[in-house]
Write an enzyme that holds these catalytic residues in place. Structure first.
Site, PDB file in Angstrom:
ATOM      1  N   GLY A 168       2.187  -5.294   7.584  1.00 56.72           N
ATOM      2  CA  GLY A 168       1.158  -6.002   6.827  1.00 56.72           C
ATOM      3  C   GLY A 168      -0.020  -6.370   7.706  1.00 56.72           C
ATOM      4  CD  GLU A 198      -6.611  -2.719   8.351  1.00 54.53           C
ATOM      5  OE1 GLU A 198      -6.077  -1.615   8.137  1.00 54.53           O
ATOM      6  OE2 GLU A 198      -5.957  -3.739   8.695  1.00 54.53           O
ATOM      7  CB  CYS A 207      -1.934   0.297   8.128  1.00 54.53           C
ATOM      8  SG  CYS A 207      -0.606   1.485   8.397  1.00 54.53           S
ATOM      9  CG  ASN A 243      -0.350  -0.191   2.503  1.00 50.78           C
ATOM     10  OD1 ASN A 243       0.673  -0.862   2.635  1.00 50.78           O
ATOM     11  ND2 ASN A 243      -0.936   0.401   3.540  1.00 50.78           N
ATOM     12  CD  GLU A 295       5.059  -0.642  13.352  1.00 50.76           C
ATOM     13  OE1 GLU A 295       3.890  -0.183  13.484  1.00 50.76           O
ATOM     14  OE2 GLU A 295       5.943  -0.503  14.208  1.00 50.76           O
TER      15      GLU A 295
END
Length: 453
Positions: free
Chosen positions: A184, A330, A240, A111, A206
Site C-alpha cells: 500500500g 505518487e 505501484c 489496485n 511493499e
C-alpha cells in the site's frame, strides 16, 4: 477463540511443516481459482472496469505462474543446506534449516487485489505458515470472490480471508503476528510498521513512490512510446510500479508527443473514456484528487485532460517547475508529468527530489548512459527500454528500498521471506574448540592467536 489463536493452535500441530501437505494445498488453491475465474472477471469489471485479458495478464496469470513455481521448487528450497565452516572451527559442521515463521498477516490493496493477495499467500503457504488475509474494502466484489475461494478451500484455522473497513485492520494490528506483509501507500505503511513494533513483529512493506521514466537522446522512440504508454495507463495508472513522471531529452520531445498521440489512439481509440480496455478510478476521493491535478495544471496539458464521473483520460502535462504539487506525492492515476532536460547531469538532480523510487525505467541504447544511471540512482527494480514486466519474472526479487519498501518477494524470495533460516552447528567428539575454554595459559593464548589470525 480468536482466529489468531485458532491459527496458532493449528500451526503448532506441525501439519503445515509437511512438504506434501503444502503441495496439496497449493494445488487446491489453483483449482479453486480456476473454478471461480469467470466470477472474478465479472467482479473486476464492476470494481475497476478491467477487461478479461487485463485481469488474466496482470492478476490471475501471474498467480498461476507463482503457484506452479512453488510446487515445482518447494522440495528443493525446503531442504537443509550445508554451510562452509572456517578452519578454526575444525571438528564441527554447519547447516541451515528452513522453518516457517508461524502465523502471518497479509494486508491487500485495491489496485491489484488478486495478484497482491495470492502471490504473498503462496509464499506464506509454500513456507509452511498459517495466514490471515485482510482484503481491500475498496474492491468489494473482487474481495467477496476471493473470500469465497479461500473459505471454500481452506479451514479458517489454516488460511482465513477477512473483509471490513479500517477498524478491522486496526484490530488485527493489535494482535501479535510472526510476520506482517503489507502492500500500500507509504503513509499507511508507517502506521503498520509502528503498530508492528509494539509486538516486535517483523514487517515486509511493499510501498510505492514516484518512479521515473527517463528517455535520453539515444532512445529508440519507435519502441519506447508503446511500452511507456502501456506501463503508465494500464489499470488507469493505479499501479505501484507505473512510471509516475517522465524525464525526456529536449531533442526527443516533438517526436515523442506525436507518437504519444498515435499510440493512445491505437490503444484506446478516439474516446478513451468510452474504451472497453481502459480502467476506471477506484472511488470518488481518488478521482477528485486527480481532477485537482488537472485543474492546477490546466494551461500545461498537452494531451488529454477530459474526465467523467469514474474515468480520467490519459493525460500528458508539461512541467516547468519540479517543486509543484504534482511532483510531491505518487500520482497513482492516468496523468503523466513531462520534464525536459538538456544536460545529462540534470537527471540525477530531478530524481533526487523523490529518492528511492520503487521502479526506474530507462530508455537508451548508450551503454555509458545506462551504466551511469543504473549505478548512481537507488531504486527498487526496473527495466531498460521497457516498463513493468520486470515484476513478472519471479526468478528475481521484487521489492523497494527505504521510502518504497522493506523486503522483497516472488519465487524463491517469497519462500525465504516467509521462512526463518535457522543455523545449526554440530560438534564432533573431538574439536579444537576446547582450546577456547579457560583457564587461559600462554600455550592456549598462542593457539588461539594462531587459529584466529
Amino acid at each position: 477463540m480468536k482466529i489468531t489463536e485458532k491459527q496458532r493452535a493449528y500451526y503448532h500441530t506441525g501439519e503445515t511443516r509437511d512438504i506434501s501437505f503444502r503441495v496439496r494445498q497449493l494445488k487446491s488453491l489453483k483449482e479453486a481459482l480456476k473454478k471461480y475465474e469467470n466470477e472474478m472477471y465479472d467482479a473486476f469489471m464492476v470494481d475497476l472496469n478491467k477487461s478479461e485479458s487485463e485481469v488474466y495478464l496482470t492478476e490471475l496469470g501471474m498467480v498461476y505462474h507463482e503457484i506452479d513455481t512453488a510446487i515445482r521448487n518447494i522440495r528443493k528450497w525446503s531442504k537443509k543446506t550445508r554451510a562452509k565452516t572456517p578452519l578454526f572451527l575444525f571438528g564441527t559442521s554447519s547447516k541451515i534449516y528452513y522453518e516457517p515463521v508461524g502465523t502471518v498477516l497479509i494486508i491487500v490493496p485495491f489496485n491489484y487485489p488478486v495478484q497482491l493477495a495470492f502471490i504473498p499467500l503462496v509464499g506464506a503457504m509454500m513456507a509452511g505458515n498459517t495466514a490471515i488475509v485482510k482484503l481491500s474494502e475498496l474492491t468489494p466484489h473482487v474481495s467477496t470472490v476471493i473470500q469465497k475461494i479461500i473459505s471454500k478451500t481452506f479451514d479458517e484455522s489454516y488460511v482465513c480471508a477477512m473483509q471490513g473497513e479500517v477498524e478491522v485492520v486496526t484490530q488485527l494490528l493489535e494482535e501479535s503476528f510472526d510476520l506482517i506483509f503489507f502492500t500500500g501507500s507509504s503513509r499507511v505503511g508507517k502506521i503498520v510498521m509502528k503498530a508492528a513494533s509494539e509486538n516486535l513483529t517483523p514487517v515486509i512493506l511493499e510501498l510505492g513512490g514516484k518512479s521515473p521514466a527517463i528517455i535520453t537522446e539515444y532512445a529508440n522512440l519507435g519502441q519506447t512510446v508503446e511500452s511507456l504508454v502501456w506501463g503508465k495507463f494500464v489499470n488507469a495508472g493505479q499501479t505501484c510500479v507505473a512510471p509516475d513522471y517522465l524525464i525526456i531529452h529536449k531533442s526527443k520531445v516533438s517526436e515523442f508527443e506525436r507518437l504519444f498521440r498515435e499510440t493512445l489512439l491505437k490503444f484506446y481509440g478516439e474516446s478513451p473514456l468510452q474504451a472497453k480496455d481502459y480502467g476506471k478510478i477506484i472511488n470518488a476521493s481518488h478521482h477528485q484528487r486527480l481532477v485537482r491535478y488537472l485543474s492546477d495544471n490546466d494551461s500545461n496539458i498537452i494531451w488529454g485532460g477530459m474526465y467523467n464521473e469514474t474515468k480520467i483520460e490519459p493525460t500528458l502535462i508539461k512541467i516547468d517547475n519540479i517543486d509543484c504539487e504534482i511532483m510531491e506525492d505518487e500520482i497513482f492515476g492516468p496523468i503523466l508529468p513531462m520534464i525536459l532536460y538538456d544536460s545529462f547531469d540534470e537527471i540525477e538532480k530531478i530524481v533526487s527530489k523523490n529518492p528511492n523510487p520503487l521502479a526506474l525505467y530507462l530508455y537508451t541504447y548508450n551503454k555509458e548512459e545506462k551504466d551511469k544511471i543504473l549505478n548512481s540512482i537507488s531504486f527498487g527494480g526496473g527495466m531498460v527500454n521497457g516498463t513493468i514486466f520486470h515484476l513478472a519474472n519471479n526468478n528475481v526479487p521484487f521489492g523497494g528500498i527505504r521510502n518504497s519498501g522493506i523486503g522483497s518477494y516472488h519465487g524463491y524470495d517469497s519462500f525465504t521471506t516467509f521462512s526463518h533460516r535457522k543455523s545449526v552447528m554440530t560438534m564432533k567428539n573431538w574439536s579444537p574448540l576446547k582450546h577456547f575454554y579457560p583457564p587461559y595459559t600462554k600455550k592456549k593464548n598462542k593457539i588461539i592467536r594462531k587459529l584466529l589470525k
